[in-house]
Structures are given as structure tokens and as C-alpha cells.
Design a protein around this motif. Structure first.
Motif, PDB file in Angstrom:
ATOM      1  N   HIS A  11      56.087   3.829  61.798  1.00  0.00           N
ATOM      2  CA  HIS A  11      56.616   2.692  61.036  1.00  0.00           C
ATOM      3  C   HIS A  11      57.861   2.181  61.735  1.00  0.00           C
ATOM      4  N   THR A  14      62.703  -1.670  58.033  1.00  0.00           N
ATOM      5  CA  THR A  14      62.491  -3.022  57.521  1.00  0.00           C
ATOM      6  C   THR A  14      63.766  -3.861  57.679  1.00  0.00           C
ATOM      7  N   ARG A  46      59.586  -7.931  50.332  1.00  0.00           N
ATOM      8  CA  ARG A  46      58.836  -7.538  51.519  1.00  0.00           C
ATOM      9  C   ARG A  46      59.061  -6.066  51.844  1.00  0.00           C
ATOM     10  N   HIS A  47      60.279  -5.609  51.681  1.00  0.00           N
ATOM     11  CA  HIS A  47      60.598  -4.193  51.895  1.00  0.00           C
ATOM     12  C   HIS A  47      59.782  -3.315  50.947  1.00  0.00           C
ATOM     13  N   THR A  50      56.112  -3.130  51.951  1.00  0.00           N
ATOM     14  CA  THR A  50      55.931  -2.263  53.116  1.00  0.00           C
ATOM     15  C   THR A  50      56.013  -0.798  52.720  1.00  0.00           C
ATOM     16  N   GLY A  90      52.423  -1.391  59.673  1.00  0.00           N
ATOM     17  CA  GLY A  90      53.376  -2.449  60.006  1.00  0.00           C
ATOM     18  C   GLY A  90      52.696  -3.665  60.583  1.00  0.00           C
ATOM     19  N   GLN A  91      53.226  -4.148  61.695  1.00  0.00           N
ATOM     20  CA  GLN A  91      52.746  -5.359  62.332  1.00  0.00           C
ATOM     21  C   GLN A  91      51.969  -5.041  63.606  1.00  0.00           C
ATOM     22  N   ALA A 112      50.896  -3.847  56.694  1.00  0.00           N
ATOM     23  CA  ALA A 112      51.804  -3.607  55.571  1.00  0.00           C
ATOM     24  C   ALA A 112      52.058  -4.857  54.748  1.00  0.00           C
ATOM     25  N   GLU A 113      51.840  -6.036  55.330  1.00  0.00           N
ATOM     26  CA  GLU A 113      52.085  -7.300  54.632  1.00  0.00           C
ATOM     27  C   GLU A 113      50.928  -8.258  54.901  1.00  0.00           C
TER      28      GLU A 113
END
Length: 297
Positions: A11, A14, A46-47, A50, A90-91, A112-113
């Protein structure tokens, strides 16, 4: 007796965590963002999304498995084991960050988003983690091609998307460029650097250069053993040419660059802090890497 699998959860810190660490409290971070026209509540939401995704993935790990957690900044100090199953939460870029530290371990990318990421590498949702962990042990995965640069002093760099060779600040770089096997075809150049990318990188920086150039070369697929390379802003002069500015590299081919500036670098996937340092007279060869990123699903 063989070891039980180990799930390694990767991870990154954030934005909310970084803000609170920098400013001390939620309130101070909120004041800082409001002074720049931003609302901390959106960052905090957003945090939380995640962290919920991370917790759901962690809860899905079988009780008989071992676990480890590693933050992006710790990757260069973490020792991955052959029996690891790597879960990136994550991304897309976080998958690229971890790829160069692996040696065939399966990787699961969890978005995650959802809706904010392209989802090219983080293809899955956290709710599917249990099934994906079981699938990772089956051995089925996409084999994504990577690119490597090897200097004449044995420095080596591996990247999933692309490798950039040039000046650290993207100013003019001087070097001699050629292709292994093309005897006598070597050209002195001055440019803002050379970009060598994979099929995975064809969704990012490589595609941008390819599109701007109007290149007729077809972009490679992520699993295709073929790279594209482009010289950025080559400058013609009495001492430098522009005839070798793009091409493709098949598995046996290598792009060969000899440094004629005081100092150049080679870095991968946009991480300039982890770069090969090259001085005048040194050479580096770039081509298809023998290792692959094994991406589940």
C-alpha cells in the motif's frame, strides 16, 4: 515441509495521512487545504475508502497463511520470498513500483478507489480478494513484459512501463546512439532524452510520445515481447543528427547509448529517485527484460 503461502499487502500512505503528518492535526490540515480552495472532507473520505478496501483484503487472507505489510517507501528494503502472493491495494502506479522487486511471484491488483483509477493493473475489487488469493496459487496469470537497462559497470534497472535515459532535469543530453547488430549505424545526438516503453507503458507516457509523434509503429500489447523507443526533441546540428529517432526492439535486440555529457541518468516508471547514474564515456544497453510480471486476472 514447505512453507505456507505469505500474503504481502502493498500500500502507500494516503494524501490525508501525509497532510496530517505534515501539519500535525486534522484541523491544521483542513485550514491549509481551505486556503487553497480544497475541502479536507473529500480527502478524508478517500482515505476511509482506501483503508476499508485494505481491511477487507486483509480479512480475506486464509488463517493458515502468513501475512506481511509493506508501504511503498519501504519496497527497496523489503525481502520478497518465492512463496509470496503479492496483493497491491491502491493505484496502477503502485503495481509498477513493486514489479522490479519481484522474481515471478503472482501479483493481485486491487483498486482502492474504483472510478478514480484507470484499472489497467489494479483490475479487481476488494470484495473479490478471497477468490483471487486462491486463484493466485493455481499458477494462471498474465505475463507482462518488462524493460531493462544494463550499464557497462553492471548497474541494472528494470521497469514495467518505461525507462527514460537523459539528463536528470530533462535538459539537453549528449550521447551516441545505436542498435546492437547494426554495424556502423551509430549517431551522435543532442536531445531531451530517450524513452523506451513496453505494452503496459503504452497506456501512459509512451502513448503520449507515440501520439504526438504520429508514429506509424503499432503500439505493443502488454504481453507482447516488443518495445518501442523514441528520442525526444532531437536537435540537428553540424555535430549531432536526427536520423535515429524511433524504432522497435524485439527480444534479441538492444538499444545502445554511450554518454557524452558529464552526467546522465536512467530511471524507470517515473521514479527519478531510483536511477542509474551514468558519467561521460559510460554505455548502457536497453531491451526486453527476461523476467515478467505475473498479474493475476
Amino acid at each position: 515441509m514447505s512453507l505456507a503461502p505469505r500474503a504481502v499487502l502493498v500500500h502507500r500512505t494516503t494524501e490525508y495521512e501525509e497532510l496530517v503528518a505534515r501539519h500535525g492535526t486534522h484541523g491544521q490540515a483542513a485550514y491549509f487545504l481551505s486556503s487553497r480552495g480544497r475541502d479536507i472532507e473529500e480527502v478524508a473520505r478517500r482515505h476511509q475508502r482506501t483503508r476499508r478496501a485494505f481491511a477487507e483484503v486483509a480479512a480475506a487472507i486464509p488463517l493458515t497463511w502468513r501475512q506481511a505489510r509493506v508501504e511503498r517507501g519501504e519496497l527497496d528494503r523489503f525481502l520478497f520470498a518465492p512463496e509470496d502472493v503479492v496483493v497491491v491495494v491502491g493505484q496502477d502506479g503502485l503495481v509498477a513500483n513493486v514489479a522490479k522487486y519481484l522474481a515471478g511471484q503472482p501479483v493481485i491488483g486491487v483498486d482502492a478507489e474504483p472510478g478514480r483509477n484507470a484499472g489497467v493493473l489494479v483490475r479487481h475489487r476488494s470484495a473479490d480478494a478471497a477468490a483471487l488469493l486462491r486463484a493466485a496459487l493455481s499458477g494462471r496469470a498474465d505475463e507482462l513484459v518488462m524493460v531493462e537497462a544494463v550499464a557497462d559497470d553492471t548497474q541494472r534497472l528494470v521497469a514495467l512501463n518505461e525507462i527514460y535515459l537523459g539528463a536528470a532535469g530533462h535538459q539537453s543530453a549528449r550521447y551516441r546512439l545505436g542498435l546492437d547488430g547494426d554495424r556502423g549505424v551509430v549517431e551522435a545526438q543532442a536531445s531531451s532524452g530517450v524513452l523506451v516503453g513496453t505494452g503496459t507503458g503504452a497506456t501512459g507516457w509512451l502513448r503520449s510520445v507515440w501520439q504526438e509523434r504520429g508514429s506509424a509503429l503499432p503500439l505493443p500489447a502488454p504481453t507482447e515481447e516488443r518495445l518501442l523507443w523514441f528520442v525526444r526533441e532531437a536537435w540537428p546540428s553540424p555535430a549531432t543528427g536526427t536520423s535515429l529517432v524511433s524504432g522497435q526492439l524485439l527480444p534479441a535486440a538492444r538499444l545502445h547509448l554511450t554518454v557524452e555529457s558529464e552526467h546522465l541518468v536512467a530511471f524507470g516508471d517515473g521514479v527519478e529517485s531510483d536511477a542509474l547514474s551514468l558519467t561521460f564515456g559510460q554505455s548502457v544497453r536497453v531491451g526486453v527484460c527476461g523476467e515478467r510480471l505475473r498479474l493475476v486476472g
